[in-house]
Each structure stands twice: as structure tokens, then as C-alpha cells.
Design an enzyme around this catalytic site. Structure first.
Site, short mmCIF file in Angstrom:
data_model
loop_
_atom_site.label_atom_id
_atom_site.label_comp_id
_atom_site.label_asym_id
_atom_site.label_seq_id
_atom_site.Cartn_x
_atom_site.Cartn_y
_atom_site.Cartn_z
N SER A 105 0.81 -1.33 0.04
CA SER A 105 -0.12 -0.06 -0.22
C SER A 105 0.98 1.03 -0.11
CB SER A 105 -0.93 0.01 1.17
OG SER A 105 -1.71 -1.19 1.28
N HIS B 127 -4.47 0.62 -4.72
CA HIS B 127 -3.70 -0.90 -4.90
C HIS B 127 -3.78 -1.06 -6.59
CE1 HIS B 127 -4.19 -1.36 -0.63
NE2 HIS B 127 -3.45 -2.49 -0.74
N HIS C 188 -5.50 -9.60 -1.65
CA HIS C 188 -5.58 -9.90 -0.59
C HIS C 188 -6.58 -11.04 -0.27
CE1 HIS C 188 -4.09 -5.82 -0.88
NE2 HIS C 188 -3.24 -6.07 0.50
N TYR D 36 -8.61 -11.03 2.26
CA TYR D 36 -9.67 -10.41 2.66
C TYR D 36 -10.75 -9.96 1.44
CZ TYR D 36 -7.43 -5.95 1.99
OH TYR D 36 -6.97 -4.79 1.48
N GLU D 37 -10.05 -9.90 0.45
CA GLU D 37 -10.99 -9.68 -0.84
C GLU D 37 -11.61 -10.57 -1.30
OE1 GLU D 37 -8.96 -6.88 -3.81
OE2 GLU D 37 -7.29 -7.94 -2.99
N ALA E 93 2.19 -2.20 4.20
CA ALA E 93 2.01 -1.12 5.06
C ALA E 93 1.52 -1.92 6.46
CB ALA E 93 1.04 -0.18 4.48
N MET F 72 -2.27 -7.13 6.80
CA MET F 72 -3.19 -8.28 6.23
C MET F 72 -2.72 -8.87 4.83
SD MET F 72 -6.46 -5.64 6.51
CE MET F 72 -6.77 -4.65 8.02
N SER F 73 -1.44 -9.14 4.81
CA SER F 73 -0.76 -9.46 3.66
C SER F 73 0.69 -10.39 4.06
CB SER F 73 -0.50 -8.24 2.58
OG SER F 73 0.41 -7.60 3.12
N ASN G 104 0.67 3.33 11.03
CA ASN G 104 -0.35 3.84 12.13
C ASN G 104 -0.01 3.06 13.49
OD1 ASN G 104 -1.79 1.66 10.44
ND2 ASN G 104 -2.60 1.47 12.26
N HIS H 239 -7.98 4.05 6.83
CA HIS H 239 -7.21 3.63 5.53
C HIS H 239 -6.67 4.92 5.18
CE1 HIS H 239 -6.29 1.19 2.13
NE2 HIS H 239 -7.02 1.96 1.41
N1 HPA Z 1 -3.67 -3.30 11.33
C1 HPA Z 1 -3.86 -4.10 10.43
N2 HPA Z 1 -3.32 -4.02 9.17
C2 HPA Z 1 -2.77 -2.76 8.79
C3 HPA Z 1 -2.79 -1.58 9.90
C4 HPA Z 1 -3.31 -2.15 11.20
O1 HPA Z 1 -3.43 -1.48 12.00
N3 HPA Z 1 -2.21 -0.62 9.38
C5 HPA Z 1 -1.89 -1.01 8.00
N4 HPA Z 1 -2.23 -2.23 7.88
#
Ligand code: HPA
Length: 311
Positions: A35, A67, A91, A93-94, A121, A228-229, A252, A286
Site C-alpha cells: 500500500s 492498489h 489480499h 480479505y478480498e 503497510a 493483512m498480507s 499507524n 485507511h
Molecule cells: N492493522 C492491520 N493492518 C494494517 C494496519 C493495522 O493497524 N495498518 C496497516 N495495515
């Protein structure tokens, strides 16, 4: 059916090779751009061939905003190291199957790639990490894997690797040493506040960010970042014998403080707006993830460029 993924990946690799000039057709390094890290595409050498995922047979098309999906065959550095950039990934989750999530990795193997450099990310769980820091992964927690959503579940594909793949050496130690050495050199040239850490990545399915209890649990499990990847790709890359290097950009901080109780003394007498502000401190979103990606991406790009130039 046992070797279906092998045949599909071979078909895709054949298509790509048929449409590439010889000097770009055998990438040694593949770089997965996470990302906000698609800017890596600007840093490779001028000679290149691009393919949109939608034009490549069997390739999954990513559905996430931010993406874009394309393959870029090019070279890096003065020694012209042949590389393949994967800008955008599928991903779990998609809704893709694990076979689809890891398909690009297998195509890389069939194309002759030796080293996978995976970026992403991620949310920071380690309280020592600041937003914008970079983490060189040295281990992972495959949490969906614990629950049976493992990228190597199913008949083993013998063309790629063994049934019981060890992963205690998944994150190549000499590549990690090279990353730290290179980071020191880059910092000496242009000093800045950003830090490079080494840490453990927890893979969750997503698409939701973590609850407070989940963030706290992951930290107690020994994870430093969460995302998530990456883990399905890493596992698949190790299964087929590629070396692996993975870098997370901390976009974050994950909230690891306990769940807020309705009877918390700090909340008494606050207005509804103040209660809302109290609750929202540090909450992931996001947009923040993409924005931090932009600012720190340049440093990640320099690091990747300098590391790959030495491979
Ligand atoms: N959690 C999960 N996946 C992420 C996060 C998060 O805080 N930040 C970027 N991808």
C-alpha cells in the site's frame, strides 16, 4: 488437480516471456509493492515492460483503492539487476482463495526469480515504533494459518516444494544484515529521524483493523507489527525455494491499551463529543495508512533500490 497451480503459473510465465525482450525476461529479484509503495515503479531503470494484471492470463485483479495492479519488468541500479515489480497484490480479505493470493509468487518462481522482496503497510504494536518507521521482518505469526486458512493447505505441489516446509529460517539472515548495513550508509548520507527496526509480523485476515483486545493479544503473543498480507506470499516463496526479504512501513500505531470501560473515572462529566474524542485516540483508518505511505515511501524506495543494487 494436484499440480494445477503449477500449470497455471507456467502458462502465465510463458505468456509473459513471449511478450518480453530477452534482457528483461529473466528477473532475478521480485519486489512486491505494498500500500502506497507503488512509487518504487518510478525508481527502476528506463527500459521496462508493463503488463496490467487484467491483461495477464490467470492473474487476480486487486479490488482495493490505492492498489493499482500491474507487473513491471525492468532493471535496477548501475549493474542492471533484472527485476520484476508487482504493483498491487491480491489480499485474502478480498475473497480470493489462498491459491490466488499466492499465484504471483509462483509465477515469479517459474520465471526464475531467486529473491522475493516483499513490502507492506502495517500497524505498529511495539510501543517503541513510531509512525513512519521501517521494520525489517525476522519472523511471523500466521494467525489464519492456525485456523486452517494456510496457503499450503491441500495436496502438496511437488513441482514447487516439499510437503512439510520448515519456516524457522524463513527470513534470510544475510539479506537482513545487508538491509541494516545499507540503512546505516543511507543515513550517513542524508540523516533523518526515521528508524529501521527488526521485528515480528502478525498476519490477520482483515479487512477490519484490530479491536483493543486483539491488539493487546497480538502484542502479548510477541508481534511487533500487524497487517493483512505478506505471510501467504512468504510461506509460498519459501516452499518453492526462493530467498525472502520483507519490509513493513509502520503507517499507524495499533491501539494496545485496554478496552475502555463505561464506568472509567476519566469519562465522568465529559460531553458526548469529548467522550467520542477520547475513544477515537489512535484509531486506525485507511486514509492515514495511505498518507503515511506517501511520506515515508521515498525512504523505503531508496532502501530497496540500494539493497537490490547489491544483489
Ligand atoms: N492493522 C492491520 N493492518 C494494517 C494496519 C493495522 O493497524 N495498518 C496497516 N495495515
Amino acid at each position: 488437480a494436484a499440480s494445477n497451480a503449477f500449470h497455471l503459473a507456467t502458462e502465465t510465465a510463458d505468456f509473459l516471456r513471449a511478450n518480453l525482450p530477452e534482457q528483461l525476461a529473466r528477473p532475478r529479484v521480485a519486489i512486491v509493492c505494498g500500500s502506497g509503495l507503488g512509487g518504487l515503479a518510478k525508481t527502476v531503470n528506463a527500459e521496462r515492460e508493463e503488463f496490467e494484471y487484467k491483461d495477464v492470463p490467470n492473474f487476480p485483479v486487486s479490488t482495493v483503492a490505492g492498489h493499482a495492479g500491474k507487473l513491471i519488468f525492468s532493471t535496477i541500479g548501475q549493474k542492471n539487476v533484472p527485476v520484476l515489480l508487482l504493483v498491487g497484490r491480491a489480499h485474502f480479505y478480498e475473497g480470493y482463495s489462498m491459491d490466488m493470493v499466492t499465484f504471483a509468487t509462483r509465477v515469479c518462481k517459474v520465471l526464475g526469480v531467486e529473491t522475493m522482496l516483499v513490502t507492506n503497510a502495517a500497524g505498529g504494536l511495539n510501543p517503541d515504533y513510531a509512525v513512519g518507521d521501517i521494520v525489517c521482518l525476522n519472523d511471523h505469526l500466521n494467525i489464519p494459518g492456525f485456523a486452517g486458512f494456510h496457503s499450503l493447505r491441500g495436496p502438496n505441489i511437488e513441482e514447487f516444494g516439499v510437503r512439510f516446509q520448515p519456516l524457522s529460517d524463513a527470513y534470510d539472515l544475510s539479506l537482513r544484515m545487508l538491509v541494516h548495513k545499507t540503512w546505516k550508509e543511507l543515513k550517513a548520507q542524508s540523516p533523518n529521524e526515521r528508524r529501521l527496526h527488526e521485528g515480528v509480523y502478525a498476519f490477520l485476515c482483515g479487512p477490519t483493523y484490530e479491536t483493543r483486545a486483539e491488539g493487546k493479544m497480538l502484542r502479548q503473543f510477541g508481534a511487533d507489527v500487524v497487517g493483512m498480507s505478506t505471510v501467504p506470499e512468504i510461506v509460498t516463496a519459501r516452499h518453492c525455494g526462493m530467498r525472502v526479504l520483507a519490509l513493513s512501513l509502520v503507517t499507524n500505531n495499533v491501539v494496545v491499551e485496554p478496552t475502555i470501560r463505561g464506568d472509567h473515572p476519566d469519562l465522568q462529566g465529559l460531553s458526548p463529543a469529548e467522550v467520542d474524542a477520547y475513544l477515537k485516540r489512535g484509531m486506525a483508518n485507511h486514509e492515514e495508512v495511505l498518507e503515511t505511505g506517501k511520506q515515508a515511501a521515498l525512504d523505503v524506495e531508496s532502501l530497496v533500490l540500494a539493497v537490490v543494487s547489491q544483489l
